[in-house]
Design a protein around this motif. Sequence first.
Motif, PDB file in Angstrom:
ATOM      1  N   GLU A  95     -78.572  89.920  30.121  1.00 48.75           N
ATOM      2  CA  GLU A  95     -79.570  90.931  29.792  1.00 48.75           C
ATOM      3  C   GLU A  95     -80.851  90.546  30.513  1.00 48.75           C
ATOM      4  O   GLU A  95     -81.479  89.541  30.186  1.00 48.75           O
ATOM      5  N   ARG A  96     -81.194  91.297  31.527  1.00 50.11           N
ATOM      6  CA  ARG A  96     -82.374  90.976  32.321  1.00 50.11           C
ATOM      7  C   ARG A  96     -82.747  92.215  33.123  1.00 50.11           C
ATOM      8  O   ARG A  96     -81.895  92.995  33.498  1.00 50.11           O
ATOM      9  N   ASP A  97     -84.003  92.361  33.413  1.00 50.41           N
ATOM     10  CA  ASP A  97     -84.462  93.431  34.290  1.00 50.41           C
ATOM     11  C   ASP A  97     -84.334  92.934  35.730  1.00 50.41           C
ATOM     12  O   ASP A  97     -85.046  92.030  36.145  1.00 50.41           O
ATOM     13  N   PHE A  98     -83.411  93.506  36.468  1.00 49.11           N
ATOM     14  CA  PHE A  98     -83.198  93.102  37.852  1.00 49.11           C
ATOM     15  C   PHE A  98     -84.083  93.869  38.829  1.00 49.11           C
ATOM     16  O   PHE A  98     -84.040  93.607  40.022  1.00 49.11           O
ATOM     17  N   GLY A  99     -84.851  94.812  38.337  1.00 51.45           N
ATOM     18  CA  GLY A  99     -85.715  95.588  39.228  1.00 51.45           C
ATOM     19  C   GLY A  99     -84.897  96.267  40.306  1.00 51.45           C
ATOM     20  O   GLY A  99     -83.806  96.780  40.052  1.00 51.45           O
ATOM     21  N   LYS A 100     -85.415  96.255  41.528  1.00 44.74           N
ATOM     22  CA  LYS A 100     -84.735  96.917  42.643  1.00 44.74           C
ATOM     23  C   LYS A 100     -83.381  96.307  42.962  1.00 44.74           C
ATOM     24  O   LYS A 100     -82.528  96.951  43.558  1.00 44.74           O
ATOM     25  N   LEU A 101     -83.164  95.049  42.574  1.00 42.99           N
ATOM     26  CA  LEU A 101     -81.876  94.414  42.844  1.00 42.99           C
ATOM     27  C   LEU A 101     -80.722  95.144  42.165  1.00 42.99           C
ATOM     28  O   LEU A 101     -79.576  95.033  42.582  1.00 42.99           O
ATOM     29  N   ALA A 102     -81.026  95.927  41.131  1.00 41.79           N
ATOM     30  CA  ALA A 102     -79.995  96.670  40.414  1.00 41.79           C
ATOM     31  C   ALA A 102     -79.264  97.654  41.316  1.00 41.79           C
ATOM     32  O   ALA A 102     -78.129  98.039  41.026  1.00 41.79           O
ATOM     33  N   VAL A 103     -79.858  98.025  42.454  1.00 44.03           N
ATOM     34  CA  VAL A 103     -79.190  98.963  43.353  1.00 44.03           C
ATOM     35  C   VAL A 103     -77.901  98.383  43.925  1.00 44.03           C
ATOM     36  O   VAL A 103     -77.050  99.121  44.401  1.00 44.03           O
ATOM     37  N   LEU A 104     -77.749  97.076  43.855  1.00 42.23           N
ATOM     38  CA  LEU A 104     -76.550  96.434  44.403  1.00 42.23           C
ATOM     39  C   LEU A 104     -75.416  96.316  43.386  1.00 42.23           C
ATOM     40  O   LEU A 104     -74.348  95.807  43.713  1.00 42.23           O
ATOM     41  N   THR A 105     -75.595  96.828  42.172  1.00 42.14           N
ATOM     42  CA  THR A 105     -74.549  96.710  41.151  1.00 42.14           C
ATOM     43  C   THR A 105     -73.260  97.407  41.547  1.00 42.14           C
ATOM     44  O   THR A 105     -72.182  96.975  41.145  1.00 42.14           O
ATOM     45  N   GLY A 106     -73.333  98.457  42.325  1.00 41.37           N
ATOM     46  CA  GLY A 106     -72.125  99.163  42.758  1.00 41.37           C
ATOM     47  C   GLY A 106     -71.186  98.309  43.595  1.00 41.37           C
ATOM     48  O   GLY A 106     -70.002  98.597  43.716  1.00 41.37           O
ATOM     49  N   VAL A 107     -71.711  97.236  44.153  1.00 41.96           N
ATOM     50  CA  VAL A 107     -70.906  96.331  44.977  1.00 41.96           C
ATOM     51  C   VAL A 107     -69.807  95.680  44.139  1.00 41.96           C
ATOM     52  O   VAL A 107     -68.755  95.318  44.657  1.00 41.96           O
ATOM     53  N   ARG A 108     -70.028  95.570  42.833  1.00 45.14           N
ATOM     54  CA  ARG A 108     -69.013  94.992  41.935  1.00 45.14           C
ATOM     55  C   ARG A 108     -67.659  95.666  42.114  1.00 45.14           C
ATOM     56  O   ARG A 108     -66.627  95.032  41.939  1.00 45.14           O
ATOM     57  N   GLU A 109     -67.671  96.948  42.427  1.00 42.10           N
ATOM     58  CA  GLU A 109     -66.431  97.713  42.564  1.00 42.10           C
ATOM     59  C   GLU A 109     -65.656  97.348  43.820  1.00 42.10           C
ATOM     60  O   GLU A 109     -64.504  97.758  43.977  1.00 42.10           O
ATOM     61  N   PHE A 110     -66.276  96.591  44.721  1.00 49.64           N
ATOM     62  CA  PHE A 110     -65.655  96.237  45.998  1.00 49.64           C
ATOM     63  C   PHE A 110     -65.762  94.718  46.187  1.00 49.64           C
ATOM     64  O   PHE A 110     -66.696  94.236  46.828  1.00 49.64           O
ATOM     65  N   PRO A 111     -64.822  93.953  45.631  1.00 54.76           N
ATOM     66  CA  PRO A 111     -64.921  92.485  45.653  1.00 54.76           C
ATOM     67  C   PRO A 111     -65.182  91.884  47.036  1.00 54.76           C
ATOM     68  O   PRO A 111     -65.929  90.910  47.141  1.00 54.76           O
ATOM     69  N   ALA A 112     -64.629  92.449  48.083  1.00 57.75           N
ATOM     70  CA  ALA A 112     -64.872  91.899  49.421  1.00 57.75           C
ATOM     71  C   ALA A 112     -66.340  92.049  49.821  1.00 57.75           C
ATOM     72  O   ALA A 112     -66.859  91.249  50.597  1.00 57.75           O
ATOM     73  N   ARG A 113     -67.015  93.052  49.293  1.00 63.26           N
ATOM     74  CA  ARG A 113     -68.423  93.288  49.643  1.00 63.26           C
ATOM     75  C   ARG A 113     -69.376  92.416  48.834  1.00 63.26           C
ATOM     76  O   ARG A 113     -70.547  92.279  49.185  1.00 63.26           O
ATOM     77  N   VAL A 114     -68.890  91.823  47.737  1.00 59.26           N
ATOM     78  CA  VAL A 114     -69.729  90.908  46.956  1.00 59.26           C
ATOM     79  C   VAL A 114     -70.180  89.752  47.852  1.00 59.26           C
ATOM     80  O   VAL A 114     -71.326  89.304  47.781  1.00 59.26           O
ATOM     81  N   LYS A 115     -69.301  89.303  48.738  1.00 58.03           N
ATOM     82  CA  LYS A 115     -69.643  88.214  49.660  1.00 58.03           C
ATOM     83  C   LYS A 115     -70.793  88.637  50.574  1.00 58.03           C
ATOM     84  O   LYS A 115     -71.658  87.830  50.894  1.00 58.03           O
TER      85      LYS A 115
END
Length: 150
Positions: free
Chosen positions: A107-127
């Motif tokens: 539980e944290r405010d990630f600010g603009k970094l939250a835009v990268l949460t969609g990367v979770r759906e693509f494990p190869a892109r997490v790298k």
Amino acid sequence: MNTMDGNLRELYQEVIFDHNRQPRNFHDMPEADRHADGHNPLCGDQLTVYLRVKDDMIEDVSFVGHGCAISTASASLMTEAVKGKTVAEVEALFKDFHALLTDIPPERDFGKLAVLTGVREFPARVKCATLAWHTLHNALIGEHTPAQTE
């Protein structure tokens, strides 16, 4: 997907595209007192992160290199997020950001970094999204072996 999810996804994609097209803090830093290299062999991302640390505070940060849109946008967003923070705050943010993309996010405010949460759906892109962060970590601890996401 409902309209709200679609609008949010479009906004997130636009922020990523903007940071890829016009990355923030993208320059060499000759006066850096710390730096590290990173490489993602999977998609060829390569970068160098530069830091200037004063009194345990990230006074300035920049990066150079080349990579995919996710890698470049993540590095750009990272530089904005860590400037002015203490080394301990940056290390905690690195840990939490990694969890955001790979595990159960805190539980944290990630600010603009939250835009990268969609990367979770693509494990190869997490790298791709975490390469700059691993490189930043290496710079902070003085590790001279290039950071890799493999």
